[in-house]
Design a protein around this motif. Structure first.
Motif, short mmCIF file in Angstrom:
data_model
loop_
_atom_site.label_atom_id
_atom_site.label_comp_id
_atom_site.label_asym_id
_atom_site.label_seq_id
_atom_site.Cartn_x
_atom_site.Cartn_y
_atom_site.Cartn_z
N LEU A 1 0.83 -1.20 0.00
CA LEU A 1 0.00 0.00 0.00
C LEU A 1 0.87 1.26 0.00
O LEU A 1 0.59 2.25 -0.67
CB LEU A 1 -0.92 -0.01 1.23
CG LEU A 1 -1.83 1.20 1.40
CD1 LEU A 1 -2.80 1.30 0.21
CD2 LEU A 1 -2.61 1.12 2.71
N GLY B 1 2.29 1.76 -3.43
CA GLY B 1 1.32 1.93 -4.52
C GLY B 1 0.78 3.35 -4.55
O GLY B 1 1.27 4.27 -3.90
N GLY B 2 -0.30 3.51 -5.26
CA GLY B 2 -0.88 4.82 -5.42
C GLY B 2 -2.08 5.04 -4.54
O GLY B 2 -2.62 6.15 -4.48
N GLU B 3 -2.58 4.00 -3.87
CA GLU B 3 -3.75 4.11 -3.02
C GLU B 3 -3.32 4.48 -1.61
O GLU B 3 -2.17 4.27 -1.20
CB GLU B 3 -4.51 2.78 -2.99
CG GLU B 3 -5.02 2.32 -4.32
CD GLU B 3 -6.15 3.19 -4.83
OE1 GLU B 3 -6.85 3.81 -4.00
OE2 GLU B 3 -6.34 3.25 -6.06
N VAL B 4 -4.31 5.04 -0.86
CA VAL B 4 -4.05 5.33 0.54
C VAL B 4 -4.88 4.43 1.45
O VAL B 4 -4.64 4.37 2.66
CB VAL B 4 -4.34 6.80 0.85
CG1 VAL B 4 -3.37 7.72 0.12
CG2 VAL B 4 -5.79 7.17 0.52
N ARG B 5 -5.86 3.75 0.87
CA ARG B 5 -6.68 2.82 1.63
C ARG B 5 -6.92 1.57 0.77
O ARG B 5 -7.07 1.67 -0.45
CB ARG B 5 -8.04 3.43 2.02
CG ARG B 5 -7.94 4.56 3.03
CD ARG B 5 -9.33 5.09 3.38
NE ARG B 5 -9.27 6.16 4.36
CZ ARG B 5 -9.05 7.44 4.10
NH1 ARG B 5 -8.88 7.82 2.84
NH2 ARG B 5 -9.01 8.33 5.07
N THR B 6 -7.03 0.44 1.44
CA THR B 6 -7.27 -0.81 0.70
C THR B 6 -7.86 -1.87 1.63
O THR B 6 -7.65 -1.83 2.85
CB THR B 6 -5.97 -1.36 0.08
OG1 THR B 6 -6.30 -2.53 -0.68
CG2 THR B 6 -4.96 -1.77 1.15
N ALA C 1 -4.90 1.71 5.95
CA ALA C 1 -4.98 3.13 5.52
C ALA C 1 -3.70 3.88 5.94
O ALA C 1 -3.16 3.64 7.01
CB ALA C 1 -6.20 3.80 6.13
N ARG D 1 -5.73 12.04 5.54
CA ARG D 1 -5.11 11.50 4.33
C ARG D 1 -3.81 12.27 4.08
O ARG D 1 -3.81 13.49 4.04
CB ARG D 1 -6.04 11.68 3.14
CG ARG D 1 -5.47 11.18 1.81
CD ARG D 1 -6.35 11.64 0.66
NE ARG D 1 -7.69 11.09 0.78
CZ ARG D 1 -8.08 9.96 0.21
NH1 ARG D 1 -7.22 9.30 -0.55
NH2 ARG D 1 -9.30 9.53 0.37
N ARG E 1 3.86 11.15 1.63
CA ARG E 1 3.41 9.74 1.64
C ARG E 1 4.42 8.84 2.32
O ARG E 1 4.06 7.92 3.04
CB ARG E 1 3.15 9.30 0.20
CG ARG E 1 2.54 7.92 0.09
CD ARG E 1 2.36 7.56 -1.39
NE ARG E 1 1.69 6.26 -1.49
CZ ARG E 1 0.39 6.09 -1.51
NH1 ARG E 1 -0.43 7.13 -1.42
NH2 ARG E 1 -0.13 4.86 -1.61
#
Length: 787
Positions: A144, A147-152, A169, A178, A184
């Protein structure tokens, strides 16, 4: 087989075939529908599983937002003192988490990972005090972060303890919101893990129901079979289940048995209804007609009555009644002729069996009694042959009338039912008297019949030398069936005949014991092993000087069941039962095998005499047996003498003559045994050629023992004139030996010389007997030459 049964057998296969054809069509349609139904059920269950999965994901998200926005998390993240944060704030955060749980036993984990993916905080609500963050969760956080997401959301099916759904998250460590893209790499990672208990329970149930394991994959599975179903989970993964073949086959088997049971049930119900209707309107009228016809045929009624049937069956009844009335007179005439003996005018065997069987059945049913007199006319063949068949037939007719009148007078005088009289065969009659024992009717009937033959049977003022032998058997005392009653009366008749004729004999236990003895001997002979139970003894034959010229082989039987059984008892039974072939073959082989031992005792020219059953002369292979045996054991055929009984050799058949000619041509000697025991001895000397004659012990006793030396000399001279040597049997005294020797007898055999001995005893006898061969002739008072 009744009409109802035939109807059932005709209709049932047709109806059953129709239902089976329908069942096959239903089965084919239902099998496809069942497969589609199972697929629909599986898809529905998978959708339900996906809904449960989504519900667990929603719970994990809600829990995350709740805990992430709490003061406990803010204080924990912002506290610079690591020791204080770990001890105090960590415990406070743990208490906050526990307070948020509705079920204190539910599994839940909460994780805080620093930007370098090192564990800052981990709590797990479980029974494991040593629980720790799994590598799969760390790897999930790293993916995570990179990657490019902040939640999964992710489903970890291979977690160390149990499968869990993880909500991850990235949060800004200061604002706990966020993170901006530039920060990041400095973001914290928070994870909430929950166990999808209801989802897992449903998946396990699906696996159990369909006999196949559930498969989780990141990509949609290819549709390679109709039995595969899949659903996409909120995490983007796919849950797939393939229906196991055995699940489908089990369902098909249930369907098959259901259809088979239904087909059979419907077939039987349909046939039952059909038979019910046919029985009411078809079978019952025909059965009633059949019963009427049967009663007419059995003599219970004289005409066929109304059956109440209409249309075709009614018309058939009327036609049969008319046909019966037209043929009744002809039937009576034919029946009377078929039940009447054409010569005597009394009942024949067939009619007697019918009447006697009914009488016995009534006696057994109602406790009655009856007596059977089995009558055989003695010397009838003599009368028939001497005076002609015309006289014989007239004698039988007159005899039938006389017996009927004599017995009827007795039954009328005693107010008994009429007797049943019949001619069973040529000179055999049967009388059945329906009288209880003790009244004397049976005894009186026997005496009245025997009185008819007193002083000869009178016919047209001429007396004929015939008598009667009567056997009596009672029902139910002696027998309870016709066949058994006739057999017992027949046995009693033979007892009367052997006791002197012109008398009656009652069946007794002694006769039954004799019959049982014959049956036991026959049964034992059928399963006998000759090597185990038979043995041979040998009786020496000497010349006038006492020198052993040969031996006669005699068969002995010691049964493990019956004990010692004499040849006079078992040989006739074996011959009449067709069992003597095996016995003769054994005797021939064993005796010829022993010839070498006899030759060692008495010389190489010792003659071996072997008796064979008279019945064997009808078989061509008896000659092969002798020829093969002498060849196998290396014995000269000239040293083997085959003995035939005198009574049989009078009536040699063409086969027997051919067998004897073949044996004589091979060098075997032929002798006539028991000469003088029958009635045709002189005819034998004239008509048949033999190498030797063996005088029966009876004729030796009569001629040699009573001083009739002239007749004995003439008989021996006649045999010599026919170029036959003479052997005397039954030589048991010096007087008989001397008389036979002076009459010119060639050889001697009997207990004066030796009793029959086994080989070992015969060897001892050969060693211990006197070395002087003339002792018998020269010293009448000398001891017997017995071992």
């Amino acid at each position: 087989m009744t009409l109802g049964k035939r109807t059932f057998l005709l209709l049932f296969p047709t109806v059953l075939f129709g239902y089976m054809l329908a069942a096959v069509l239903v089965y084919n349609a239902q099998s496809r529908a069942m497969l589609a139904l199972e697929q629909a059920r599986l898809s529905q269950k998978l959708d339900h599983a996906a809904a449960l999965f989504a519900n667990t994901v929603s719970q994990a998200r809600n829990f995350y937002y709740t805990i992430a926005e709490s003061d406990a998390v803010h204080q924990f993240v912002s506290e610079p003192d690591a020791a204080y944060r770990s001890r105090s704030l960590g415990m406070r955060l743990q208490q906050s988490i526990r307070q948020l749980l509705d079920d204190p036993k539910v599994f839940l984990s909460f994780t805080v990972l620093r930007p370098d993916m090192e564990e800052a905080y981990y709590f797990e609500n479980s029974n494991n005090p040593f629980a720790e963050l799994s590598p799969q969760q760390i790897e999930l956080g790293r993916k995570l972060q990179e990657g490019g997401e902040v939640r999964t959301f992710a489903y970890l099916a291979d977690a160390p303890t149990q499968p869990i759904i993880v909500y991850s998250a990235l949060l800004d460590p200061i604002t706990l919101t966020r993170p901006i893209p530039s920060a990041r790499s400095q973001a914290l990672l928070m994870q909430v893990g929950t166990e999808p208990k209801e989802f897992l329970r449903l998946v396990r149930q699906i696996e159990t129901d369909y006999g196949s394991r559930a498969v989780f994959s990141d990509e949609a599975p290819p549709k390679v079979a109709d039995t595969l179903s899949s659903v996409q989970l909120p995490t983007g993964q796919y849950l797939s289940v393939t229906i196991a073949p055995q699940h489908i086959s089990a369902a098909m088997r249930r369907l098959k048995w259901l259809l088979v049971t239904g087909v059979l049930a419907m077939a039987f119900v349909s046939i039952g209804l059909t038979l019910l209707l046919m029985r009411r309107f078809v079978i019952r009228p025909i059965t009633a007609l059949d019963q009427e016809v049967t009663r007419v045929m059995n003599g219970e009624i004289d005409a066929i009555g109304e059956t109440g049937a209409t249309v075709e069956v009614g018309r058939l009844t009327r036609n049969i009644r008319a046909l019966h009335e037209q043929s009744q007179q002809s039937m009576n005439l034919i029946q009377r002729a078929s039940w009447t003996d054409s010569l005597t005018g009394i009942s024949n065997r067939s009619h007697f069996q019918t009447l006697a069987a009914k009488a016995i059945e009534r006696a057994m049913t109602y406790g009655g009694h009856c007596s059977l007199l089995f009558i055989d006319i003695d010397n009838f063949k003599f009368v028939n042959d001497k005076y002609g068949h015309g006289v014989g037939d007239e004698l039988l007719r007159h005899l039938a009338r006389s017996i009927s009148e004599a017995v009827s007078r007795i039954t009328v005088a005693r107010a008994l039912p009429p007797p049943i009289l019949a001619r069973l065969s040529g000179d055999e009659f049967a009388v059945m008297i329906l009288a209880p024992p003790g009244e004397g009717a049976t005894r009186a009937a026997c005496d009245a019949i025997l009185d008819l033959f007193e002083g000869g049977f009178l016919l047209r003022d001429k007396s004929y030398p015939v008598t009667a032998s009567i056997g009596v058997a009672l029902c139910p005392h002696d027998a309870q069936s016709l066949n058994e009653l006739v057999a017992n009366a027949d046995a009693a008749m033979y007892q009367a005949k052997t006791s002197g004729k012109n008398r009656s004999s009652r069946f007794s236990r002694v006769l039954q014991d004799k019959r049982d003895r014959v049956r036991q001997i026959r049964e034992e002979l059928q399963q006998i092993d000759p090597d185990d139970e038979f043995h041979l003894v040998y009786m020496p034959v000497v010349d006038p000087d006492g020198k052993v010229m040969g031996c006669e082989a005699l068969l002995r039987w010691t049964s493990p069941i019956l004990g010692r059984v004499g040849p006079d008892e078992f040989v006739p039974i074996a011959e009449t039962s067709g069992l003597f072939s095996k016995i003769d073959h054994w005797v021939i082989d064993r005796a010829i095998r022993d010839h070498a031992a006899l030759a060692g005792l008495f010389g190489s020219d010792t003659i071996l005499a072997i008796n064979i059953s008279s019945a064997e002369l009808h078989q061509d292979d008896i000659a092969d047996r002798f020829i093969e045996a002498v060849a196998r054991h290396g014995v000269d055929p000239h040293l083997i003498e085959i003995e035939l009984t005198e009574t049989y050799s009078v009536s040699l058949s063409a086969t027997a003559e051919r067998v004897l000619s073949r044996l004589a041509g091979k060098g075997f000697g032929i002798s006539i045994d028991d000469f003088g025991a029958g009635y045709n001895s002189l005819q034998q000397l004239i008509d048949y050629r033999a190498d030797a004659i063996k005088l029966d012990r009876g004729i030796v006793e009569k001629l040699a023992g009573t001083g009739q030396i002239e007749a004995l000399t003439a008989l021996i001279a006649l045999c010599h004139a026919r170029e036959m040597s003479v052997v005397a049997e039954g030589v048991d005294t010096h007087e008989k030996f001397s008389a036979l020797r002076h009459a010119g007898c060639d050889l001697f055999q009997g207990y004066l010389i030796s009793r029959p001995l086994v080989l070992t005893e015969l060897a001892a006898w050969a060693l211990t007997r006197s070395s002087s061969y003339g002792i018998i002739a020269t010293e009448p008072q000398a001891p017997l030459l017995i071992a």
